[in-house]
Design a protein around this motif. Structure first.
Motif, mmCIF file in Angstrom:
data_model
loop_
_atom_site.group_PDB
_atom_site.id
_atom_site.type_symbol
_atom_site.label_atom_id
_atom_site.label_comp_id
_atom_site.label_asym_id
_atom_site.label_seq_id
_atom_site.Cartn_x
_atom_site.Cartn_y
_atom_site.Cartn_z
ATOM 1 N N ALA A 191 0.834 -1.204 0.000
ATOM 2 C CA ALA A 191 0.000 0.000 0.000
ATOM 3 C C ALA A 191 0.865 1.249 0.000
ATOM 4 N N VAL A 192 0.417 2.253 -0.717
ATOM 5 C CA VAL A 192 1.067 3.552 -0.748
ATOM 6 C C VAL A 192 0.136 4.511 -0.019
ATOM 7 N N VAL A 193 0.631 5.101 1.066
ATOM 8 C CA VAL A 193 -0.136 6.064 1.847
ATOM 9 C C VAL A 193 0.396 7.454 1.509
ATOM 10 N N ALA A 214 -4.217 0.356 -10.074
ATOM 11 C CA ALA A 214 -5.232 -0.463 -10.734
ATOM 12 C C ALA A 214 -4.586 -1.535 -11.608
ATOM 13 N N GLU A 215 -3.436 -1.234 -12.171
ATOM 14 C CA GLU A 215 -2.725 -2.195 -13.011
ATOM 15 C C GLU A 215 -1.699 -3.010 -12.241
ATOM 16 N N GLY A 216 -1.155 -2.417 -11.154
ATOM 17 C CA GLY A 216 -0.025 -3.024 -10.460
ATOM 18 C C GLY A 216 -0.330 -3.844 -9.235
ATOM 19 N N GLY A 217 -1.592 -3.912 -8.812
ATOM 20 C CA GLY A 217 -1.951 -4.767 -7.692
ATOM 21 C C GLY A 217 -1.577 -4.237 -6.322
ATOM 22 N N PHE A 218 -1.431 -2.928 -6.187
ATOM 23 C CA PHE A 218 -1.202 -2.355 -4.864
ATOM 24 C C PHE A 218 -2.328 -1.375 -4.549
ATOM 25 N N GLU A 219 -2.376 -0.915 -3.316
ATOM 26 C CA GLU A 219 -3.421 0.010 -2.888
ATOM 27 C C GLU A 219 -2.849 1.412 -2.741
ATOM 28 N N VAL A 220 -3.708 2.413 -2.902
ATOM 29 C CA VAL A 220 -3.338 3.801 -2.638
ATOM 30 C C VAL A 220 -4.357 4.348 -1.650
ATOM 31 N N ARG A 221 -3.833 4.960 -0.598
ATOM 32 C CA ARG A 221 -4.682 5.576 0.428
ATOM 33 C C ARG A 221 -4.177 6.977 0.689
ATOM 34 N N THR A 222 -5.058 7.824 1.166
ATOM 35 C CA THR A 222 -4.631 9.137 1.623
ATOM 36 C C THR A 222 -4.779 9.175 3.130
ATOM 37 N N SER A 223 -4.035 10.069 3.745
ATOM 38 C CA SER A 223 -4.044 10.200 5.193
ATOM 39 C C SER A 223 -3.981 11.668 5.556
ATOM 40 N N ASP A 224 -4.490 11.974 6.740
ATOM 41 C CA ASP A 224 -4.270 13.311 7.280
ATOM 42 C C ASP A 224 -2.785 13.427 7.594
ATOM 43 N N CYS A 225 -2.387 14.494 8.161
ATOM 44 C CA CYS A 225 -0.981 14.801 8.414
ATOM 45 C C CYS A 225 -0.226 13.622 9.020
ATOM 46 N N LEU A 226 0.847 13.207 8.335
ATOM 47 C CA LEU A 226 1.689 12.110 8.811
ATOM 48 C C LEU A 226 2.830 12.601 9.694
ATOM 49 N N GLY A 227 3.075 13.909 9.706
ATOM 50 C CA GLY A 227 4.037 14.408 10.665
ATOM 51 C C GLY A 227 5.213 15.215 10.164
ATOM 52 N N PRO A 228 6.073 14.700 9.320
ATOM 53 C CA PRO A 228 7.274 15.461 8.963
ATOM 54 C C PRO A 228 6.977 16.537 7.909
ATOM 55 N N CYS A 229 6.278 17.590 8.352
ATOM 56 C CA CYS A 229 5.806 18.627 7.424
ATOM 57 C C CYS A 229 6.937 19.357 6.712
ATOM 58 N N ALA A 287 7.573 17.724 3.235
ATOM 59 C CA ALA A 287 6.397 17.504 2.398
ATOM 60 C C ALA A 287 6.790 17.515 0.919
ATOM 61 N N ASN A 288 6.095 16.781 0.190
ATOM 62 C CA ASN A 288 5.040 15.801 0.341
ATOM 63 C C ASN A 288 5.626 14.480 0.854
ATOM 64 N N VAL A 289 4.899 13.866 1.755
ATOM 65 C CA VAL A 289 5.350 12.617 2.354
ATOM 66 C C VAL A 289 4.491 11.468 1.835
ATOM 67 N N VAL A 290 5.158 10.366 1.500
ATOM 68 C CA VAL A 290 4.502 9.145 1.036
ATOM 69 C C VAL A 290 5.107 7.995 1.831
ATOM 70 N N TRP A 319 9.339 5.425 4.515
ATOM 71 C CA TRP A 319 8.894 6.810 4.408
ATOM 72 C C TRP A 319 9.722 7.537 3.364
ATOM 73 N N ILE A 320 9.038 8.282 2.514
ATOM 74 C CA ILE A 320 9.678 9.026 1.438
ATOM 75 C C ILE A 320 9.251 10.487 1.562
ATOM 76 N N GLY A 321 10.233 11.365 1.600
ATOM 77 C CA GLY A 321 9.951 12.790 1.697
ATOM 78 C C GLY A 321 10.206 13.493 0.379
ATOM 79 N N PHE A 322 9.718 14.717 0.303
ATOM 80 C CA PHE A 322 9.917 15.570 -0.867
ATOM 81 C C PHE A 322 9.408 14.905 -2.145
ATOM 82 N N ALA A 323 8.303 14.175 -2.031
ATOM 83 C CA ALA A 323 7.706 13.471 -3.175
ATOM 84 C C ALA A 323 6.835 14.453 -3.954
ATOM 85 N N LEU A 324 7.491 15.277 -4.743
ATOM 86 C CA LEU A 324 6.789 16.373 -5.399
ATOM 87 C C LEU A 324 6.734 16.291 -6.917
ATOM 88 N N ASP A 325 7.585 15.492 -7.534
ATOM 89 C CA ASP A 325 7.613 15.511 -8.997
ATOM 90 C C ASP A 325 7.164 14.178 -9.596
#
Length: 135
Positions: free
Chosen positions: A17-19, A49-64, A67-70, A87-93
């Motif tokens: 899952a990707v949060v 949808a093609e790769g067999g994983f889930e995507v979810r969104t969450s409220d603030c995960l913390g390390p603002c 941002a963006n955190v995944v 945890w992956i930070g700076f996921a912006l591009d």
């Protein structure tokens, strides 16, 4: 004593899952005006949808400040193989979004190694992170 087959539960077959954080700073066009926040979710959901994983969104995960955190959570099989939430930070591009989708589609933590460029964006999970990501 009979040895009945063990029932397979939903948790034992949980996919990777990707949060995606969408709290106070992540996903905020005012803070990151050059990032396509909506497009990021659309790309991840299309890949899921093609790769067999889930995507979810969450409220603030913390390390603002990173941002963006995944968070890429391992599948049940990946967890059994030693994978842990990453945890992956700076996921912006788009390149980062594509790398996250590629890794999750390949099985994620415990099942496949992350793309090398993505390793440079890995960050430490804040205290209490387990409660915020659902594990």
């Amino acid at each position: 004593m009979s040895s009945a087959p063990r029932a397979v539960t939903a948790a034992s077959e949980r996919p990777c899952a990707v949060v995606v954080c969408r709290g106070c700073c992540c996903g905020d066009p005012a803070k990151h005006p050059g990032a396509d926040h909506r497009g990021q979710l659309e790309r991840l959901r299309a890949a899921a949808a093609e790769g067999g994983f889930e995507v979810r969104t969450s409220d603030c995960l913390g390390p603002c400040d990173q941002a963006n955190v995944v968070v890429v959570r391992p599948s049940a099989e990946g967890r059994r193989a030693g994978g842990r939430p990453t945890w992956i930070g700076f996921a912006l591009d788009e390149a980062c979004t594509d790398e996250v989708a590629e890794w999750a589609g390949a099985g994620g933590p415990g099942m496949a190694g992350p793309p090398l460029a993505l390793e440079l964006q890995m960050i430490r999970a804040p205290r209490g992170a387990r409660a915020r990501t659902g594990r």
